[in-house]
Design a protein around this motif. Sequence first.
Motif, mmCIF file in Angstrom:
data_model
loop_
_atom_site.group_PDB
_atom_site.id
_atom_site.type_symbol
_atom_site.label_atom_id
_atom_site.label_comp_id
_atom_site.label_asym_id
_atom_site.label_seq_id
_atom_site.Cartn_x
_atom_site.Cartn_y
_atom_site.Cartn_z
ATOM 1 N N GLN A 142 0.836 -1.187 0.000
ATOM 2 C CA GLN A 142 0.000 0.000 0.000
ATOM 3 C C GLN A 142 0.874 1.241 0.000
ATOM 4 N N THR A 143 0.593 2.269 -0.867
ATOM 5 C CA THR A 143 1.223 3.605 -0.865
ATOM 6 C C THR A 143 0.764 4.490 -2.024
ATOM 7 N N SER A 144 1.052 5.815 -1.987
ATOM 8 C CA SER A 144 1.125 6.832 -3.043
ATOM 9 C C SER A 144 -0.108 7.109 -3.899
ATOM 10 N N LEU A 145 0.056 7.892 -5.016
ATOM 11 C CA LEU A 145 -1.052 8.417 -5.816
ATOM 12 C C LEU A 145 -0.833 8.229 -7.317
ATOM 13 N N ARG A 146 -1.949 8.231 -8.106
ATOM 14 C CA ARG A 146 -1.844 8.234 -9.566
ATOM 15 C C ARG A 146 -3.059 8.948 -10.170
ATOM 16 N N SER A 147 -3.277 8.833 -11.459
ATOM 17 C CA SER A 147 -4.261 9.644 -12.184
ATOM 18 C C SER A 147 -5.714 9.305 -11.868
ATOM 19 N N TYR A 148 -6.590 10.266 -12.236
ATOM 20 C CA TYR A 148 -8.036 10.104 -12.050
ATOM 21 C C TYR A 148 -8.671 9.580 -13.346
ATOM 22 N N PHE A 149 -9.583 8.618 -13.252
ATOM 23 C CA PHE A 149 -10.270 8.034 -14.394
ATOM 24 C C PHE A 149 -11.780 8.121 -14.192
ATOM 25 N N GLN A 150 -12.497 8.394 -15.260
ATOM 26 C CA GLN A 150 -13.955 8.319 -15.250
ATOM 27 C C GLN A 150 -14.451 8.106 -16.672
ATOM 28 N N PRO A 151 -15.148 7.008 -16.982
ATOM 29 C CA PRO A 151 -15.485 5.900 -16.090
ATOM 30 C C PRO A 151 -14.243 5.120 -15.645
ATOM 31 N N VAL A 152 -14.423 4.224 -14.683
ATOM 32 C CA VAL A 152 -13.291 3.611 -13.985
ATOM 33 C C VAL A 152 -13.025 2.193 -14.511
ATOM 34 N N PRO A 153 -11.860 1.947 -15.147
ATOM 35 C CA PRO A 153 -11.499 0.584 -15.536
ATOM 36 C C PRO A 153 -10.758 -0.124 -14.417
ATOM 37 N N GLY A 154 -10.496 -1.418 -14.576
ATOM 38 C CA GLY A 154 -9.626 -2.097 -13.636
ATOM 39 C C GLY A 154 -8.189 -1.656 -13.832
ATOM 40 N N GLY A 155 -7.364 -1.859 -12.793
ATOM 41 C CA GLY A 155 -5.942 -1.564 -12.905
ATOM 42 C C GLY A 155 -5.534 -0.162 -12.520
ATOM 43 N N VAL A 156 -6.462 0.690 -12.045
ATOM 44 C CA VAL A 156 -6.124 2.077 -11.729
ATOM 45 C C VAL A 156 -6.080 2.285 -10.224
ATOM 46 N N GLU A 157 -5.495 3.409 -9.827
ATOM 47 C CA GLU A 157 -5.327 3.703 -8.405
ATOM 48 C C GLU A 157 -6.655 3.949 -7.703
ATOM 49 N N ILE A 158 -6.754 3.433 -6.484
ATOM 50 C CA ILE A 158 -7.885 3.723 -5.612
ATOM 51 C C ILE A 158 -7.369 4.002 -4.208
ATOM 52 N N GLY A 159 -8.174 4.729 -3.432
ATOM 53 C CA GLY A 159 -7.938 4.891 -2.009
ATOM 54 C C GLY A 159 -9.078 4.227 -1.272
ATOM 55 N N ALA A 252 -23.246 7.384 -8.784
ATOM 56 C CA ALA A 252 -23.249 8.831 -8.935
ATOM 57 C C ALA A 252 -22.343 9.232 -10.096
ATOM 58 N N LEU A 253 -22.163 10.543 -10.284
ATOM 59 C CA LEU A 253 -21.377 11.053 -11.401
ATOM 60 C C LEU A 253 -19.997 10.431 -11.464
ATOM 61 N N ASP A 254 -19.355 10.251 -10.300
ATOM 62 C CA ASP A 254 -17.995 9.733 -10.257
ATOM 63 C C ASP A 254 -17.951 8.248 -9.923
ATOM 64 N N GLY A 255 -19.070 7.559 -10.061
ATOM 65 C CA GLY A 255 -19.099 6.145 -9.708
ATOM 66 C C GLY A 255 -19.561 5.255 -10.835
ATOM 67 N N THR A 256 -18.973 5.421 -12.022
ATOM 68 C CA THR A 256 -19.355 4.626 -13.182
ATOM 69 C C THR A 256 -18.222 3.669 -13.546
ATOM 70 N N PRO A 257 -18.485 2.372 -13.581
ATOM 71 C CA PRO A 257 -17.410 1.427 -13.913
ATOM 72 C C PRO A 257 -17.337 1.130 -15.409
ATOM 73 N N GLU A 258 -16.145 0.805 -15.879
ATOM 74 C CA GLU A 258 -15.955 0.226 -17.201
ATOM 75 C C GLU A 258 -15.863 -1.287 -17.006
ATOM 76 N N VAL A 259 -16.997 -1.959 -17.065
ATOM 77 C CA VAL A 259 -16.990 -3.410 -16.915
ATOM 78 C C VAL A 259 -16.399 -4.039 -18.168
ATOM 79 N N GLY A 260 -15.470 -4.973 -17.969
ATOM 80 C CA GLY A 260 -14.880 -5.673 -19.101
ATOM 81 C C GLY A 260 -13.596 -5.071 -19.629
ATOM 82 N N PHE A 261 -13.040 -4.075 -18.904
ATOM 83 C CA PHE A 261 -11.830 -3.431 -19.401
ATOM 84 C C PHE A 261 -10.823 -3.172 -18.275
ATOM 85 N N LEU A 262 -9.543 -3.272 -18.629
ATOM 86 C CA LEU A 262 -8.432 -2.897 -17.758
ATOM 87 C C LEU A 262 -7.667 -1.766 -18.413
#
Length: 392
Positions: A142-159, A252-262
């Motif tokens: 666990q650590t650090s930060l990365r870019s913001y995505f919307q909609p959200v695919p797998g493989g990206v940073e989360i807190g 919500a606006l910032d809670g849309t997933p990209e199902v099927g993609f990384l």
Amino acid sequence: MKTWDDLLESVAKAEPAFAGFVDGTNGRMAIAVVAGGGAEAARTRVATVLATEGARLPVDGAPFRTVDFSALDLIRVKKFMHRGFVLPGMVYLDLDEERNRVFVGVRHGANTAPVRQLIASMPKALQRMIVVDSGVVYEELQTSLRSYFQPVPGGVEIGVGEGTTVNQCTLGFNARTLTGQLVAVTADHCTTMNGWATGNLIRQNIFGPTRLIAQEIEVSPRYYPLDQPDDPCVTTYFCRFADAAAFAYLGALDGTPEVGFLARPFFQSINIDPNTPRFSLSGTAGATEWISQVDRIGRTTGWSTGSIYRRCTTWQNSNGVINICQNEANITVEGGDSGGPVFINNGNGTGRVEGVVVARYRAGFLGSGGWKMVYSRFSSMNFPLGPLTVTP
């Protein structure tokens, strides 16, 4: 739920000469047998059991390797040593088919005497099957930060977490339940309460209220071997087959997933490839499928690939939770890569989900074997919410 070791035991009971499935040449699978076991006759019995179990393993034409110990004997030893998790310092256990031994890992700096005393209580013939690795260094990530995505695919940073307790990890993959609910899956140890679903929130990526995307609803369930009342999983520890948690998208606006993609970065980079910015998921890997190589993506170290090092190992994490039947790969991961997707790369921009990253460790005495990645398999997650669909 059947694991890889359960499959080995089914085959071993039907064919006493059987000693496991191992790596052959060019990534092909080979069949290990004890000397004098009658290889071709063994192949026939092995194939019959695999067909009954519905396992997709390439036994026709597979080469043979002669080894010292049968799978039945190794399984007996591993089951006996499982009680060692109540001892201080013991952190992993593996029936290593490739090396034809049972490996017992003791954390670096811990006293090995209690584990060695347990081994000494076994018959001499069985003691010869055990290798003690006393230099294990095991770290969850666990650590650090990365870019913001919307909609959200797998493989990206989360807190993951609340207030000042927010753990930076990687989103593994998105999926749909049988009822159509949209969920995100990552490592459970990224949450604030390992082993229990307590409603942790996922932020992606900025920690403001408008960046909340999903809330924890389930974790992989606890395992109770009720037929073994003295097992540590009954008497002492929280045991499970996967370090995984599922989060329901908030919609919500910032809670849309990209199902099927990384998200697809350049190889060995965290920077997204603008020409091919996504891997498309075509399905999931099977529980009994022969897998020799995996890819993975993490918010700290990006995209990398490596061969399978060990299959179906048992680890005790830093919170005392025992994760059963994890896989290991020759891949380097760093802090923040936890929870990231592990997948089978089909080679055409598509892949199949195999699991999520849960830890790294240094193999060999004092880490002489280098860092290895530990991951929980998709086929072992077994969420109570039912089967998950990962395709678009």
